[in-house]
Design a protein around this motif. Structure first.
Motif, PDB file in Angstrom:
ATOM      1  N   LEU A 181       0.834  -0.975   0.031  1.00 40.23           N
ATOM      2  CA  LEU A 181       0.038   0.155   0.000  1.00 40.23           C
ATOM      3  C   LEU A 181       0.902   1.344  -0.130  1.00 40.23           C
ATOM      4  O   LEU A 181       0.582   2.286  -0.756  1.00 40.23           O
ATOM      5  CB  LEU A 181      -0.995  -0.050   1.365  1.00 40.23           C
ATOM      6  CG  LEU A 181      -1.934  -1.125   1.030  1.00 40.23           C
ATOM      7  CD1 LEU A 181      -2.977  -0.990   2.287  1.00 40.23           C
ATOM      8  CD2 LEU A 181      -3.097  -0.521  -0.014  1.00 40.23           C
ATOM      9  N   ASP A 182       1.797   1.098   0.530  1.00 36.69           N
ATOM     10  CA  ASP A 182       2.940   2.254   0.692  1.00 36.69           C
ATOM     11  C   ASP A 182       3.262   2.680  -0.781  1.00 36.69           C
ATOM     12  O   ASP A 182       3.299   3.723  -1.512  1.00 36.69           O
ATOM     13  CB  ASP A 182       4.139   2.056   1.506  1.00 36.69           C
ATOM     14  CG  ASP A 182       3.893   2.062   2.823  1.00 36.69           C
ATOM     15  OD1 ASP A 182       2.887   2.721   3.241  1.00 36.69           O
ATOM     16  OD2 ASP A 182       4.947   1.523   3.831  1.00 36.69           O
ATOM     17  N   ILE A 183       3.540   1.559  -1.385  1.00 39.55           N
ATOM     18  CA  ILE A 183       4.032   1.847  -3.119  1.00 39.55           C
ATOM     19  C   ILE A 183       2.692   2.493  -3.878  1.00 39.55           C
ATOM     20  O   ILE A 183       3.036   3.337  -4.688  1.00 39.55           O
ATOM     21  CB  ILE A 183       4.608   0.577  -3.682  1.00 39.55           C
ATOM     22  CG1 ILE A 183       5.760   0.075  -2.908  1.00 39.55           C
ATOM     23  CG2 ILE A 183       4.682   0.532  -5.274  1.00 39.55           C
ATOM     24  CD1 ILE A 183       6.283  -1.276  -3.431  1.00 39.55           C
ATOM     25  N   ALA A 184       1.755   1.723  -3.442  1.00 41.72           N
ATOM     26  CA  ALA A 184       0.436   2.220  -4.228  1.00 41.72           C
ATOM     27  C   ALA A 184       0.144   3.700  -3.791  1.00 41.72           C
ATOM     28  O   ALA A 184      -0.206   4.373  -4.678  1.00 41.72           O
ATOM     29  CB  ALA A 184      -0.779   1.331  -3.845  1.00 41.72           C
ATOM     30  N   TRP A 185       0.384   4.006  -2.532  1.00 44.41           N
ATOM     31  CA  TRP A 185       0.326   5.469  -2.229  1.00 44.41           C
ATOM     32  C   TRP A 185       1.252   6.598  -2.915  1.00 44.41           C
ATOM     33  O   TRP A 185       0.736   7.277  -3.446  1.00 44.41           O
ATOM     34  CB  TRP A 185       0.429   5.440  -0.563  1.00 44.41           C
ATOM     35  CG  TRP A 185       0.354   7.149  -0.178  1.00 44.41           C
ATOM     36  CD1 TRP A 185       1.342   7.859   0.089  1.00 44.41           C
ATOM     37  CD2 TRP A 185      -0.778   7.870  -0.210  1.00 44.41           C
ATOM     38  NE1 TRP A 185       1.015   9.080   0.446  1.00 44.41           N
ATOM     39  CE2 TRP A 185      -0.376   9.258   0.480  1.00 44.41           C
ATOM     40  CE3 TRP A 185      -2.178   7.641  -0.130  1.00 44.41           C
ATOM     41  CZ2 TRP A 185      -1.117  10.077   0.901  1.00 44.41           C
ATOM     42  CZ3 TRP A 185      -2.976   8.663   0.045  1.00 44.41           C
ATOM     43  CH2 TRP A 185      -2.599   9.874   0.635  1.00 44.41           C
ATOM     44  N   ILE A 186       2.618   5.990  -3.070  1.00 39.27           N
ATOM     45  CA  ILE A 186       3.404   6.959  -3.713  1.00 39.27           C
ATOM     46  C   ILE A 186       3.066   7.016  -5.257  1.00 39.27           C
ATOM     47  O   ILE A 186       2.866   8.230  -5.818  1.00 39.27           O
ATOM     48  CB  ILE A 186       4.747   6.436  -3.617  1.00 39.27           C
ATOM     49  CG1 ILE A 186       5.506   6.586  -2.195  1.00 39.27           C
ATOM     50  CG2 ILE A 186       5.890   7.001  -4.483  1.00 39.27           C
ATOM     51  CD1 ILE A 186       6.532   5.755  -1.777  1.00 39.27           C
ATOM     52  N   ALA A 209       0.039   6.767  -6.456  1.00 39.96           N
ATOM     53  CA  ALA A 209      -1.306   7.627  -6.658  1.00 39.96           C
ATOM     54  C   ALA A 209      -0.712   9.109  -6.258  1.00 39.96           C
ATOM     55  O   ALA A 209      -1.367   9.963  -7.260  1.00 39.96           O
ATOM     56  CB  ALA A 209      -2.263   7.271  -5.498  1.00 39.96           C
ATOM     57  N   GLN A 210       0.072   9.505  -5.477  1.00 43.18           N
ATOM     58  CA  GLN A 210       0.695  10.713  -5.521  1.00 43.18           C
ATOM     59  C   GLN A 210       1.251  11.203  -6.597  1.00 43.18           C
ATOM     60  O   GLN A 210       1.133  12.340  -7.154  1.00 43.18           O
ATOM     61  CB  GLN A 210       1.635  10.722  -3.983  1.00 43.18           C
ATOM     62  CG  GLN A 210       0.801  11.001  -2.648  1.00 43.18           C
ATOM     63  CD  GLN A 210       1.816  11.188  -1.687  1.00 43.18           C
ATOM     64  OE1 GLN A 210       3.079  10.679  -1.813  1.00 43.18           O
ATOM     65  NE2 GLN A 210       1.335  12.158  -0.596  1.00 43.18           N
ATOM     66  N   GLU A 211       2.126  10.318  -7.148  1.00 39.28           N
ATOM     67  CA  GLU A 211       2.819  10.942  -8.503  1.00 39.28           C
ATOM     68  C   GLU A 211       1.810  11.261  -9.555  1.00 39.28           C
ATOM     69  O   GLU A 211       2.307  12.090 -10.360  1.00 39.28           O
ATOM     70  CB  GLU A 211       3.872   9.821  -8.616  1.00 39.28           C
ATOM     71  CG  GLU A 211       5.194   9.740  -7.946  1.00 39.28           C
ATOM     72  CD  GLU A 211       5.896   8.328  -8.057  1.00 39.28           C
ATOM     73  OE1 GLU A 211       5.515   7.695  -8.989  1.00 39.28           O
ATOM     74  OE2 GLU A 211       7.066   8.350  -7.794  1.00 39.28           O
ATOM     75  N   GLN A 212       1.090  10.471  -9.580  1.00 39.40           N
ATOM     76  CA  GLN A 212      -0.204  10.601 -10.736  1.00 39.40           C
ATOM     77  C   GLN A 212      -1.495  11.641 -10.122  1.00 39.40           C
ATOM     78  O   GLN A 212      -2.389  11.774 -11.084  1.00 39.40           O
ATOM     79  CB  GLN A 212      -0.827   9.222 -11.068  1.00 39.40           C
ATOM     80  CG  GLN A 212       0.288   8.437 -11.720  1.00 39.40           C
ATOM     81  CD  GLN A 212      -0.035   6.929 -11.635  1.00 39.40           C
ATOM     82  OE1 GLN A 212      -1.213   6.636 -11.485  1.00 39.40           O
ATOM     83  NE2 GLN A 212       0.835   5.956 -12.028  1.00 39.40           N
ATOM     84  N   ASN A 213      -1.414  12.141  -8.874  1.00 37.04           N
ATOM     85  CA  ASN A 213      -2.233  12.988  -8.486  1.00 37.04           C
ATOM     86  C   ASN A 213      -3.688  12.318  -8.527  1.00 37.04           C
ATOM     87  O   ASN A 213      -4.727  13.054  -9.026  1.00 37.04           O
ATOM     88  CB  ASN A 213      -2.186  14.433  -9.191  1.00 37.04           C
ATOM     89  CG  ASN A 213      -3.001  15.297  -8.256  1.00 37.04           C
ATOM     90  OD1 ASN A 213      -3.257  15.323  -7.056  1.00 37.04           O
ATOM     91  ND2 ASN A 213      -3.627  16.483  -9.072  1.00 37.04           N
ATOM     92  N   ASN A 264      -8.062   7.402  -5.730  1.00 38.16           N
ATOM     93  CA  ASN A 264      -7.448   6.071  -5.091  1.00 38.16           C
ATOM     94  C   ASN A 264      -6.742   6.566  -3.919  1.00 38.16           C
ATOM     95  O   ASN A 264      -6.603   5.708  -2.797  1.00 38.16           O
ATOM     96  CB  ASN A 264      -6.777   5.400  -6.155  1.00 38.16           C
ATOM     97  CG  ASN A 264      -7.390   4.398  -7.023  1.00 38.16           C
ATOM     98  OD1 ASN A 264      -8.371   3.802  -6.551  1.00 38.16           O
ATOM     99  ND2 ASN A 264      -6.776   4.556  -8.067  1.00 38.16           N
ATOM    100  N   MET A 265      -6.409   7.828  -3.912  1.00 37.47           N
ATOM    101  CA  MET A 265      -5.567   8.192  -2.391  1.00 37.47           C
ATOM    102  C   MET A 265      -6.393   7.869  -1.205  1.00 37.47           C
ATOM    103  O   MET A 265      -5.820   7.222  -0.095  1.00 37.47           O
ATOM    104  CB  MET A 265      -5.165   9.616  -2.773  1.00 37.47           C
ATOM    105  CG  MET A 265      -3.957   9.689  -3.698  1.00 37.47           C
ATOM    106  SD  MET A 265      -3.260  11.387  -3.970  1.00 37.47           S
ATOM    107  CE  MET A 265      -2.929  12.097  -2.439  1.00 37.47           C
ATOM    108  N   PRO A 266      -7.709   8.286  -1.078  1.00 40.21           N
ATOM    109  CA  PRO A 266      -8.643   8.014   0.120  1.00 40.21           C
ATOM    110  C   PRO A 266      -8.690   6.766   0.284  1.00 40.21           C
ATOM    111  O   PRO A 266      -8.690   6.082   1.411  1.00 40.21           O
ATOM    112  CB  PRO A 266      -9.612   8.878   0.058  1.00 40.21           C
ATOM    113  CG  PRO A 266      -9.816   9.562  -1.547  1.00 40.21           C
ATOM    114  CD  PRO A 266      -8.470   9.344  -2.027  1.00 40.21           C
ATOM    115  N   ILE A 267      -8.719   5.925  -1.115  1.00 44.10           N
ATOM    116  CA  ILE A 267      -8.916   4.581  -0.745  1.00 44.10           C
ATOM    117  C   ILE A 267      -7.732   3.740  -0.064  1.00 44.10           C
ATOM    118  O   ILE A 267      -8.015   2.844   0.747  1.00 44.10           O
ATOM    119  CB  ILE A 267      -9.536   3.722  -1.854  1.00 44.10           C
ATOM    120  CG1 ILE A 267     -10.698   4.277  -2.381  1.00 44.10           C
ATOM    121  CG2 ILE A 267      -9.503   2.154  -1.902  1.00 44.10           C
ATOM    122  CD1 ILE A 267     -11.033   4.012  -3.982  1.00 44.10           C
TER     123      ILE A 267
END
Length: 141
Positions: A88-93, A95-99, A103-106
């Motif tokens: 999830l840390d990888i998915a978060w990064i 999601a942030q990179e792609q703004n 998905n960020m709140p999920i």
């Protein structure tokens, strides 16, 4: 071989199976006079070793310290949570990179659910078998 010796010391309970020797030989040769031990039927040992570190000798019988077992279960959850949290840390990064505001709140909610798993209320659990069966759904994602 139907009996074994349980020996308790500061590191926990050891199980001695009398292979090739009698119980009395082992007691005479291997244990000091102040050793805390009990001879028990092998069939009386728990069938699972999940809470082995919570085993205690009480009045010559094996018991499981439920509070210690609960800590062991929570540690098992932490171990299962670690790779899920890393993913999830990888998915978060990403999601942030792609703004990715969808998905960020999920992802954040999933991470919080994983953090909260160690706060699961185990107060109603009264047996080691019940405790072992408790596995929060969030850890099976």
């Amino acid at each position: 071989m139907s009996e074994c010796i349980l020996v308790e010391d500061t590191s926990g309970i050891s199980v001695i199976y009398p292979v090739g020797r009698s119980i009395s030989e082992i007691l005479a040769q291997e244990l000091h006079s102040n050793a805390v031990y009990s001879v028990v039927e092998i069939s009386s040992l728990p069938t699972t070793r999940v809470f082995r570190a919570a085993w205690r000798l009480q009045n010559g019988a094996l018991s499981i310290d439920l509070d210690a077992a609960k800590e062991i279960q929570i540690d098992r959850w932490r171990a299962a949570r670690a790779p899920l949290m890393s993913a999830l840390d990888i998915a978060w990064i990403r999601a942030q990179e792609q703004n990715d505001t969808v998905n960020m709140p999920i992802i954040a909610a999933k991470k919080q659910a994983l953090r909260d798993v160690t706060a699961t209320d185990l107060s109603a659990i009264i047996t080691p078998e019940e405790l072992e069966a408790v596995w929060p759904d969030v850890l099976t994602l």
